[in-house]
Design a protein around this motif. Structure first.
Motif, PDB file in Angstrom:
ATOM      1  N   UNK A   8       4.153   6.773   0.471  1.00  0.00           N
ATOM      2  CA  UNK A   8       5.481   6.594  -0.116  1.00  0.00           C
ATOM      3  C   UNK A   8       5.363   6.482  -1.632  1.00  0.00           C
ATOM      4  N   UNK A   9       6.524   6.597  -2.294  1.00  0.00           N
ATOM      5  CA  UNK A   9       6.553   6.461  -3.753  1.00  0.00           C
ATOM      6  C   UNK A   9       7.678   5.515  -4.133  1.00  0.00           C
ATOM      7  N   UNK A  10       7.594   4.951  -5.341  1.00  0.00           N
ATOM      8  CA  UNK A  10       8.728   4.157  -5.821  1.00  0.00           C
ATOM      9  C   UNK A  10       9.967   5.035  -5.967  1.00  0.00           C
ATOM     10  N   UNK A  11      11.128   4.440  -5.794  1.00  0.00           N
ATOM     11  CA  UNK A  11      12.372   5.184  -5.984  1.00  0.00           C
ATOM     12  C   UNK A  11      12.438   5.681  -7.426  1.00  0.00           C
ATOM     13  N   UNK A  12      12.714   6.974  -7.641  1.00  0.00           N
ATOM     14  CA  UNK A  12      12.756   7.503  -9.004  1.00  0.00           C
ATOM     15  C   UNK A  12      13.978   7.013  -9.762  1.00  0.00           C
ATOM     16  N   UNK A  13      14.059   7.401 -11.021  1.00  0.00           N
ATOM     17  CA  UNK A  13      15.194   7.015 -11.849  1.00  0.00           C
ATOM     18  C   UNK A  13      16.482   7.703 -11.427  1.00  0.00           C
ATOM     19  N   UNK A  14      17.546   7.365 -12.114  1.00  0.00           N
ATOM     20  CA  UNK A  14      18.854   7.955 -11.833  1.00  0.00           C
ATOM     21  C   UNK A  14      18.799   9.458 -12.062  1.00  0.00           C
ATOM     22  N   UNK A  15      19.362  10.203 -11.124  1.00  0.00           N
ATOM     23  CA  UNK A  15      19.324  11.658 -11.201  1.00  0.00           C
ATOM     24  C   UNK A  15      20.578  12.186 -11.899  1.00  0.00           C
ATOM     25  N   UNK A  16      20.363  13.138 -12.799  1.00  0.00           N
ATOM     26  CA  UNK A  16      21.472  13.863 -13.428  1.00  0.00           C
ATOM     27  C   UNK A  16      21.210  15.350 -13.278  1.00  0.00           C
ATOM     28  N   UNK A  17      22.290  16.106 -13.100  1.00  0.00           N
ATOM     29  CA  UNK A  17      22.109  17.522 -12.813  1.00  0.00           C
ATOM     30  C   UNK A  17      23.021  18.423 -13.612  1.00  0.00           C
ATOM     31  N   UNK A  18      22.804  19.727 -13.437  1.00  0.00           N
ATOM     32  CA  UNK A  18      23.647  20.731 -14.071  1.00  0.00           C
ATOM     33  C   UNK A  18      23.774  21.929 -13.148  1.00  0.00           C
TER      34      UNK A  18
ATOM     35  N   UNK B 148       0.809  -1.217   0.000  1.00  0.00           N
ATOM     36  CA  UNK B 148       0.000   0.000   0.000  1.00  0.00           C
ATOM     37  C   UNK B 148       0.843   1.268   0.000  1.00  0.00           C
ATOM     38  N   UNK B 149       2.167   1.089  -0.027  1.00  0.00           N
ATOM     39  CA  UNK B 149       3.112   2.206  -0.123  1.00  0.00           C
ATOM     40  C   UNK B 149       2.872   3.242   0.967  1.00  0.00           C
ATOM     41  N   UNK B 150       2.993   2.767   2.206  1.00  0.00           N
ATOM     42  CA  UNK B 150       2.838   3.680   3.326  1.00  0.00           C
ATOM     43  C   UNK B 150       3.732   3.246   4.476  1.00  0.00           C
ATOM     44  N   UNK B 151       3.983   4.187   5.355  1.00  0.00           N
ATOM     45  CA  UNK B 151       4.725   3.923   6.590  1.00  0.00           C
ATOM     46  C   UNK B 151       3.997   4.594   7.732  1.00  0.00           C
ATOM     47  N   UNK B 152       4.027   3.971   8.897  1.00  0.00           N
ATOM     48  CA  UNK B 152       3.446   4.540  10.112  1.00  0.00           C
ATOM     49  C   UNK B 152       4.594   4.790  11.082  1.00  0.00           C
ATOM     50  N   UNK B 153       4.732   6.022  11.533  1.00  0.00           N
ATOM     51  CA  UNK B 153       5.898   6.398  12.337  1.00  0.00           C
ATOM     52  C   UNK B 153       5.477   7.274  13.508  1.00  0.00           C
ATOM     53  N   UNK B 154       6.336   7.288  14.533  1.00  0.00           N
ATOM     54  CA  UNK B 154       6.160   8.238  15.623  1.00  0.00           C
ATOM     55  C   UNK B 154       6.801   9.580  15.245  1.00  0.00           C
ATOM     56  N   UNK B 155       6.418  10.649  15.919  1.00  0.00           N
ATOM     57  CA  UNK B 155       6.842  11.983  15.479  1.00  0.00           C
ATOM     58  C   UNK B 155       8.322  12.293  15.672  1.00  0.00           C
ATOM     59  N   UNK B 156       9.027  11.527  16.524  1.00  0.00           N
ATOM     60  CA  UNK B 156      10.424  11.829  16.768  1.00  0.00           C
ATOM     61  C   UNK B 156      11.388  11.183  15.791  1.00  0.00           C
ATOM     62  N   UNK B 157      10.891  10.461  14.797  1.00  0.00           N
ATOM     63  CA  UNK B 157      11.771   9.832  13.809  1.00  0.00           C
ATOM     64  C   UNK B 157      12.373  10.913  12.914  1.00  0.00           C
ATOM     65  N   UNK B 158      13.669  10.853  12.721  1.00  0.00           N
ATOM     66  CA  UNK B 158      14.353  11.828  11.874  1.00  0.00           C
ATOM     67  C   UNK B 158      14.022  11.548  10.407  1.00  0.00           C
ATOM     68  N   UNK B 159      13.860  12.609   9.638  1.00  0.00           N
ATOM     69  CA  UNK B 159      13.459  12.496   8.239  1.00  0.00           C
ATOM     70  C   UNK B 159      14.334  11.509   7.471  1.00  0.00           C
ATOM     71  N   UNK B 160      15.650  11.632   7.594  1.00  0.00           N
ATOM     72  CA  UNK B 160      16.548  10.770   6.827  1.00  0.00           C
ATOM     73  C   UNK B 160      16.432   9.307   7.247  1.00  0.00           C
ATOM     74  N   UNK B 161      16.059   9.050   8.494  1.00  0.00           N
ATOM     75  CA  UNK B 161      15.888   7.671   8.953  1.00  0.00           C
ATOM     76  C   UNK B 161      14.704   7.005   8.251  1.00  0.00           C
ATOM     77  N   UNK B 162      13.662   7.778   7.988  1.00  0.00           N
ATOM     78  CA  UNK B 162      12.525   7.241   7.236  1.00  0.00           C
ATOM     79  C   UNK B 162      12.976   6.886   5.830  1.00  0.00           C
ATOM     80  N   UNK B 163      13.724   7.797   5.201  1.00  0.00           N
ATOM     81  CA  UNK B 163      14.201   7.541   3.840  1.00  0.00           C
ATOM     82  C   UNK B 163      15.032   6.267   3.778  1.00  0.00           C
ATOM     83  N   UNK B 164      15.920   6.092   4.757  1.00  0.00           N
ATOM     84  CA  UNK B 164      16.774   4.904   4.770  1.00  0.00           C
ATOM     85  C   UNK B 164      15.959   3.632   4.969  1.00  0.00           C
ATOM     86  N   UNK B 165      14.973   3.684   5.849  1.00  0.00           N
ATOM     87  CA  UNK B 165      14.182   2.497   6.154  1.00  0.00           C
ATOM     88  C   UNK B 165      13.322   2.064   4.974  1.00  0.00           C
ATOM     89  N   UNK B 166      12.699   3.002   4.313  1.00  0.00           N
ATOM     90  CA  UNK B 166      11.801   2.627   3.215  1.00  0.00           C
ATOM     91  C   UNK B 166      12.570   2.293   1.942  1.00  0.00           C
TER      92      UNK B 166
END
Length: 450
Positions: free
Chosen positions: A210-220, A101-119
């Motif tokens: 949540x969303x699927x991981x996007x494609x490879x990023x390229x920048x300028x 279902x592309x979702x996560x349930x978290x408590x409010x003290x979880x650091x943003x980057x920790x969510x990214x790493x977990x999912x």
């Protein structure tokens, strides 16, 4: 027995009263916003703990100020004299990750980057990425409806909050939202609490989409002779139908500050640097590069791979700590329609010159959200405040808003009142009165008292 005794009896060592400790919980990162000294700090570990704190403090008529990691930039987490600070940083559990279902349930003290790493382990991503993503908590992100560099394509926090658990001012627990992809039954209470900065209830659980991981990023990276030329490039990129995953602007002041803070060969003689990235086809990046050149870029460097792209974007995340080395800061958070971005940038240059103050501009150019950083010294506080107010007025005059992602807090509550108008202010007061009739939840923040 008194309030602190009752709290200690109920929550034990989760209640902190040492004066040296209390001092560290007085404020967030907003310079020049007033902050008081709390009577106590409580670090709950569960919703039941929060309920007890709210009921005990309410019994004494003592205000409660919810806090996350205190990375905010508008004074929204600043303590009041004699309040109870409710620090949510001990509620750090990721309760569930549901890849189907592309979702996560978290408590409010979880650091943003920790969510990214977990999912990420499930091939998913949580897109909102505020500059403080490695230290800010998701509860604070939700309370301010935080944005970030990827919001130009993927949107701010509110787009991803599916449901909440909230402790109300009377200690009752409210659950809002749902886990389904669609649902329009009833008022949207979830959106009501997102961005409310702890003034309507204390958020204790968050269901995130949540969303699927996007494609490879390229920048300028594109170098411009004026900030207005960079703004014109942004307008043409958006008008051309491009959907960059990131489109960021740094002015000369920021380039010099970052280079002095952590040298990496930035073009400190440039008026502005525009950073762009895409996670789709390479031809889109080529089109963006062409539009930058057409708008007057003197140089455009296209990254050859994702690693080089990450290197290009690293400087952007250093903007705030680099500017902090110059002195205290008043940080604006004005957002305007992208079509008016060049006018905003020109206006900020004019305001800085008229008041003889240093203003560095950085921000999310792709969605028109700029962060003018006004450098405050001992003898220029009135000039800096005047510049801040003129930038706020300019943003509203251009059809914009006083806050794109940092929240209102103490810093911008009078400007929010101007933006809302008398009817909007009255509706805000009515909502506050309905949910917090005694005004004990983060009082004085967001909207001026009636």
């Amino acid at each position: 027995m008194g309030l602190t005794d009752d709290l200690a009896a109920a929550l034990g060592d989760r209640v902190l009263t040492d004066p040296d400790v209390l001092e560290t919980y007085r404020r967030d990162e907003a310079d020049l916003c007033p902050a008081g000294v709390p009577l106590a700090v409580v670090r709950p570990r569960s919703t039941a703990d929060v309920v007890q704190v709210v009921r005990i403090a309410g019994g004494y008529g003592v205000p409660i100020v919810p806090q996350g990691a205190r990375t905010g930039l508008a004074g929204g987490a600043n303590a009041l004299d004699g309040c109870v600070v409710l620090s949510m940083t001990a509620m750090t559990d990721i309760l569930e990750i549901d890849p189907v279902n592309r979702l996560a349930v978290v408590q409010p003290g979880v650091v943003n980057s920790a969510i990214s790493a977990a999912v990420a382990e499930h091939g998913l991503t949580y897109p909102p990425d505020p500059g403080s993503w490695e230290s800010s908590t998701i509860g604070g992100n939700v309370s301010t409806d935080a944005g970030g560099m990827c919001c130009v394509k993927y949107g701010v926090t509110s787009r991803y909050v599916l449901g909440l658990e909230v402790v109300l001012a009377d200690g009752e627990v409210l659950r809002t939202g749902r886990r389904t992809a669609k649902g329009v039954a009833g008022y949207d209470l979830t959106k009501l609490f997102v961005g409310s900065e702890g003034t309507l209830g204390v958020i204790t659980e968050i269901t995130l989409g949540l969303r699927p991981v996007p494609g490879v990023s390229r920048g300028l990276a594109a170098i411009f002779p004026t900030t207005a030329a960079a703004g014109a490039a942004v307008t043409s990129i958006v008008a051309g139908g491009h959907t960059p995953s990131l489109l960021e602007l740094l002015d000369r002041t920021h380039l010099a500050a970052i280079e002095a803070y952590r040298p990496q060969g930035l073009p400190t003689d440039a008026a502005a640097l525009l950073l762009a990235a895409v996670d789709t086809a390479d031809h889109e990046l080529e089109g963006i590069a062409a539009l930058c050149r057409a708008a007057g870029a003197t140089e455009v460097h296209v990254a050859t791979d994702e690693a080089e792209t990450v290197g290009l974007l690293a400087a952007r995340r250093l903007a705030h700590p680099a500017m902090e080395r110059l002195g205290k800061l008043i940080i604006d958070d004005v957002a305007v329609p992208v079509s008016r971005l060049a006018e905003l940038l020109d206006g900020i240059d004019r305001i800085a010159a008229e008041h003889a103050v240093t203003i560095g501009v950085v921000g999310h150019a792709g969605d028109g959200n700029m962060h003018p950083n006004i450098v405050v010294t001992e003898d220029n506080v009135p000039a800096c405040q005047a510049a801040f107010d003129e930038i706020m007025a300019l943003g509203l005059a251009l059809g914009g808003t006083c806050s794109g992602e940092h929240g209102v807090g103490l810093l911008k509550r009078d400007w929010l009142a101007r933006e809302l108008g008398p009817v909007g202010v009255r509706v805000h007061h009515a909502i506050k009165a309905a949910l917090d009739p005694r005004g004990l939840l983060n009082p004085g923040k967001v909207i001026p008292a009636p």
